[in-house]
Write a protein that holds these residues in place. Structure first.
Motif, mmCIF file in Angstrom:
data_model
loop_
_atom_site.group_PDB
_atom_site.id
_atom_site.type_symbol
_atom_site.label_atom_id
_atom_site.label_comp_id
_atom_site.label_asym_id
_atom_site.label_seq_id
_atom_site.Cartn_x
_atom_site.Cartn_y
_atom_site.Cartn_z
ATOM 1 N N GLY A 134 0.842 -1.196 0.000
ATOM 2 C CA GLY A 134 0.000 0.000 0.000
ATOM 3 C C GLY A 134 0.874 1.243 0.000
ATOM 4 O O GLY A 134 2.087 1.166 -0.205
ATOM 5 N N LEU A 135 0.239 2.367 0.257
ATOM 6 C CA LEU A 135 0.962 3.646 0.310
ATOM 7 C C LEU A 135 1.674 3.732 1.656
ATOM 8 O O LEU A 135 1.033 3.561 2.700
ATOM 9 C CB LEU A 135 -0.022 4.814 0.184
ATOM 10 N N VAL A 136 2.967 4.000 1.627
ATOM 11 C CA VAL A 136 3.742 3.904 2.872
ATOM 12 C C VAL A 136 3.226 4.840 3.964
ATOM 13 O O VAL A 136 3.068 4.420 5.122
ATOM 14 C CB VAL A 136 5.265 4.067 2.617
ATOM 15 N N HIS A 166 3.938 -10.046 15.701
ATOM 16 C CA HIS A 166 4.924 -9.043 15.301
ATOM 17 C C HIS A 166 5.379 -8.237 16.514
ATOM 18 O O HIS A 166 4.639 -8.102 17.496
ATOM 19 C CB HIS A 166 4.362 -8.135 14.210
ATOM 20 N N GLY A 167 6.590 -7.696 16.407
ATOM 21 C CA GLY A 167 7.181 -6.926 17.511
ATOM 22 C C GLY A 167 6.910 -5.446 17.337
ATOM 23 O O GLY A 167 6.271 -5.011 16.368
ATOM 24 N N TRP A 168 7.441 -4.673 18.271
ATOM 25 C CA TRP A 168 7.223 -3.217 18.237
ATOM 26 C C TRP A 168 7.993 -2.554 17.091
ATOM 27 O O TRP A 168 7.838 -1.375 16.823
ATOM 28 C CB TRP A 168 7.581 -2.567 19.567
ATOM 29 N N ASP A 169 8.836 -3.363 16.438
ATOM 30 C CA ASP A 169 9.574 -2.830 15.279
ATOM 31 C C ASP A 169 8.795 -3.039 13.975
ATOM 32 O O ASP A 169 9.313 -2.791 12.894
ATOM 33 C CB ASP A 169 10.955 -3.489 15.174
ATOM 34 N N LEU A 170 7.544 -3.508 14.066
ATOM 35 C CA LEU A 170 6.755 -3.698 12.834
ATOM 36 C C LEU A 170 6.718 -2.387 12.050
ATOM 37 O O LEU A 170 6.431 -1.327 12.604
ATOM 38 C CB LEU A 170 5.316 -4.131 13.177
ATOM 39 N N ASN A 171 7.009 -2.505 10.757
ATOM 40 C CA ASN A 171 7.047 -1.308 9.924
ATOM 41 C C ASN A 171 6.102 -1.479 8.737
ATOM 42 O O ASN A 171 5.727 -2.611 8.404
ATOM 43 C CB ASN A 171 8.481 -1.115 9.410
ATOM 44 N N ALA A 172 5.740 -0.393 8.099
ATOM 45 C CA ALA A 172 4.949 -0.474 6.865
ATOM 46 C C ALA A 172 5.866 -0.960 5.748
ATOM 47 O O ALA A 172 6.988 -0.480 5.618
ATOM 48 C CB ALA A 172 4.409 0.909 6.528
ATOM 49 N N ILE A 173 5.378 -1.934 4.960
ATOM 50 C CA ILE A 173 6.180 -2.424 3.828
ATOM 51 C C ILE A 173 5.343 -2.247 2.559
ATOM 52 O O ILE A 173 4.451 -3.046 2.276
ATOM 53 C CB ILE A 173 6.607 -3.901 4.031
ATOM 54 N N PRO A 174 5.621 -1.166 1.794
ATOM 55 C CA PRO A 174 4.765 -0.822 0.648
ATOM 56 C C PRO A 174 4.683 -1.909 -0.415
ATOM 57 O O PRO A 174 3.675 -2.007 -1.107
ATOM 58 C CB PRO A 174 5.421 0.434 0.068
ATOM 59 N N LEU A 203 -0.163 3.496 5.266
ATOM 60 C CA LEU A 203 0.024 2.283 6.076
ATOM 61 C C LEU A 203 0.562 2.616 7.464
ATOM 62 O O LEU A 203 0.129 2.038 8.472
ATOM 63 C CB LEU A 203 1.023 1.344 5.391
ATOM 64 N N LEU A 204 1.510 3.563 7.508
ATOM 65 C CA LEU A 204 2.162 3.903 8.784
ATOM 66 C C LEU A 204 1.169 4.384 9.841
ATOM 67 O O LEU A 204 1.377 4.147 11.026
ATOM 68 C CB LEU A 204 3.229 4.983 8.550
ATOM 69 N N VAL A 205 0.113 5.023 9.407
ATOM 70 C CA VAL A 205 -0.874 5.535 10.372
ATOM 71 C C VAL A 205 -1.550 4.366 11.088
ATOM 72 O O VAL A 205 -1.652 4.333 12.314
ATOM 73 C CB VAL A 205 -1.922 6.440 9.678
ATOM 74 N N GLY A 206 -2.001 3.376 10.322
ATOM 75 C CA GLY A 206 -2.646 2.201 10.915
ATOM 76 C C GLY A 206 -1.672 1.398 11.758
ATOM 77 O O GLY A 206 -1.995 0.971 12.882
ATOM 78 N N VAL A 207 -0.466 1.208 11.244
ATOM 79 C CA VAL A 207 0.550 0.428 11.965
ATOM 80 C C VAL A 207 0.894 1.126 13.287
ATOM 81 O O VAL A 207 0.980 0.476 14.341
ATOM 82 C CB VAL A 207 1.817 0.225 11.081
#
Ligand code: KG4
Ligand code: ZN
Length: 340
Positions: free
Chosen positions: A87-89, A325-333, A92-96
């Protein structure tokens, strides 16, 4: 009896801000969707920066409403599932970010979900009897995948688009005809007044791969048809162009899906993604499946386009399979299906 698993799911990969509460992957207690379509319509497509900003404005409100409608609080939630790609990085970051904050604060598991896995899982919500294995055609604005669903969370990709996604082709052709954004539903509606056999548009085959798709040639053929008419100072019949284009897309999608189901000995086909609500695709899939003795599944339209309930469905099966997933989960476009 096993304890129910109540998941709070969050989706923000494109232009819908959505949150849902789903029990055991199939029972949707709430599914709140805030669509930004009206804002992006002004620009003729999704503007990523605007999408991210709107997600930030809406996310807390949407989550609160989802909990309220489900008549529960965060104390009742067993895990948080969130789309982390593709998705759009910025979107995605907002939801993550929201999912991580809630999971951390409540000390509950965080489960990252692949957006396409969500679209596929949308089929589980209203079709309680549907279980893998089955063939799934995923057709959305960003993706066109023919997938063998081997098991929950286990996929084999048999075909993808080499260029435009099916929904993208709908959106671009709609813009060329002058129907506006989002194009899919508008072409669907316009095509009802037209003759699908009026214009013979090309059905692209990808030489070396039976199940791959290509829609850019078809899109160019439609644009050429429109330009040539304009040069001759002739009016195009919009409804005929819409219906003929739609037939060219849905015929290829249907043929590939049914051929793959037969080759891989599947007796069930599901369709998913925004384009799965297209009436011509549903009709051609229904006719082809009846002829081939296959059972067809599809979500209702509200579960075809982006929503968090589908992420809650997919998230449940990831959760019971042990995905954390850990607290390092990141958005992956550009996250690949099946990657964790
Ligand atoms: O699944 P979705 O909401 O977002 C993505 O993950 O991309 O799909 C949106 C896409 C858009 O391209 C839209 O034009 C298309 O699905 N779409 C349709 C219809 N409804 C939505 N395409 C054809 N016919 C429809 N009725
Ligand atoms: Zn989607």
């Amino acid at each position: 009896m096993e304890k129910d698993v109540k998941i709070l799911a969050i989706e923000s990969s494109c232009d819908e801000t959505s949150a849902a509460v789903v029990v055991n992957g199939r029972n949707v207690l709430s599914n709140i969707i805030y669509s930004q379509i009206d804002i992006h319509t002004l620009y003729g497509g999704v503007v990523p920066e605007i999408a991210s900003r709107k997600h930030i404005e809406k996310i807390t409100q949407v989550i609160r409403q989802a909990l309220k409608e489900a008549e529960c609080t965060l104390d009742d939630i067993d895990a948080v599932a969130v789309t982390y790609g593709p998705g759009l990085v910025g979107a995605l970051l907002v939801g993550v970010g929201a999912a991580k904050a809630i999971a951390f604060a409540k000390d509950i598991p965080l489960v990252g979900v692949h957006h396409i896995e969500g679209h596929i899982a949308a089929n589980y919500i209203e079709n309680k009897e549907l279980e893998p294995p089955f063939m799934c055609l995923v057709v959305s604005g960003g993706h066109t995948h023919l997938v063998k669903v081997v098991d929950y969370g286990k996929f084999e990709i048999l075909g993808i688009t080499r260029d435009d996604a099916a929904g993208e082709a709908f959106d671009k052709v709609a813009r060329a005809i002058g129907l506006g954004y989002p194009g899919g539903p508008k072409i669907d509606r316009k095509a009802k007044e037209g003759n699908p056999d009026a214009i013979e548009f090309p059905r692209a085959k990808v030489a070396e791969s039976a199940y791959d798709f290509s829609f850019s040639g078809l899109k160019s053929a439609v644009l050429n048809y429109i330009n040539q008419a304009h040069m001759r100072d002739e009016q195009i019949n919009e409804a005929d162009v819409a219906a003929s284009f739609q037939k060219a897309v849905t015929e290829v999608l249907t043929e590939h899906a049914v051929a793959a189901a037969k080759e891989y000995h599947m007796d069930k086909i599901a369709i998913a993604g925004g384009v799965a609500s297209n009436s011509a695709l549903r009709a051609s899939m229904k006719a082809a499946c009846e002829k081939a003795g296959l059972t067809l599944y599809h979500p209702s339209p509200i579960l075809c386009t982006d929503n968090a309930a589908m992420i809650g469905a997919a998230g449940y099966y990831e959760y019971i399979n042990g995905t954390r997933h850990g607290w390092d989960l990141n958005a992956i476009p550009n996250l690949k299906l099946g990657e964790r």
